[in-house]
Motif scaffolding. Structure first.
Motif: not given
Length: 226
Positions: A51-68
């Protein structure tokens, strides 16, 4: 001497354990998305090291994320794009390196950001926002809130604000007198006119800061996902 060595080894092992500990996610769809992209040791989970190595986080709009909420696990993330997800509210805190956040067309009703000291660009167009709270976000220079249902907004603390897009909301009055660097202001399709906008002395031509939405700069693309 042996006791000191044992204590040191115990301490190092404890650090190793906690840094490699698997993280717990509240949103399973979000977890699947980050595992697919950032599970470098291929153990089917995300640990703190990964997790600490993640710099850019793009989640596809095809994946229905419900919480940030899970974004707060990525302490070093700089760019987050969640466009097209389905969420009611977002509460972001203490992400020291976050510079760009986008959650457009997500059905958001509320948004709260606190202690995001590096955040420069915020894109929340096309939601249903009725409330937005920005606390200790001094570096914001782009704020995009078009096509929401906001009735008021306080931008007095955003001294570096250059672009403010409020097109198509329900705002009746606006105070930008504390935003000396403001260059682009879009208030089209709101129940207010130029006279309802309080400006600072720096603005000599009130109409000059109200361009059409077509002149607004475009959001950076999401070519990379790492």
């Amino acid at each position: 001497m042996k006791k000191k060595i044992f204590t040191t080894l115990t301490f190092l092992l404890a650090i190793s354990y906690f840094s490699a500990q698997k993280l717990t996610f509240t949103d399973k769809n979000f977890e699947k998305a980050v595992i697919a992209n950032f599970d470098t040791n291929r153990d089917g989970a995300i640990d703190q090291n990964e997790a600490d190595k993640v710099v850019n986080l793009f989640v596809s709009n095809k994946i229905q994320v419900r919480s940030a909420e899970d974004i707060n696990l990525f302490k070093n993330v700089q760019t987050v794009v969640l466009d097209g997800s389905i969420m009611i509210g977002i509460d972001l805190k203490n992400l020291e390196f976050l510079t760009l956040f986008s959650c457009e067309a997500c059905n958001l009703l509320t948004f709260k950001a606190e202690n995001l000291k590096s955040l420069k660009s915020l894109y929340l167009n096309g939601n249903k926002l009725t409330q937005i709270s920005l606390s200790n976000t001094p570096e914001i220079n782009e704020l995009h809130l078009a096509s929401n249902t906001l009735q008021n907004i306080d931008v007095s603390a955003l001294k570096k604000l250059i672009i403010l897009n409020l097109e198509n909301n329900q705002i009746k009055k606006l105070d930008v007198s504390q935003n000396p660097n403001l260059e682009n202001l879009d208030i089209n399709h709101n129940p207010l006119n130029v006279a309802d906008v309080k400006r600072g002395k720096i603005t000599t031509n009130p109409a000059a800061a109200i361009p059409s939405s077509s002149t607004m700069p475009k959001k950076p693309g999401n070519e990379n996902n790492n």
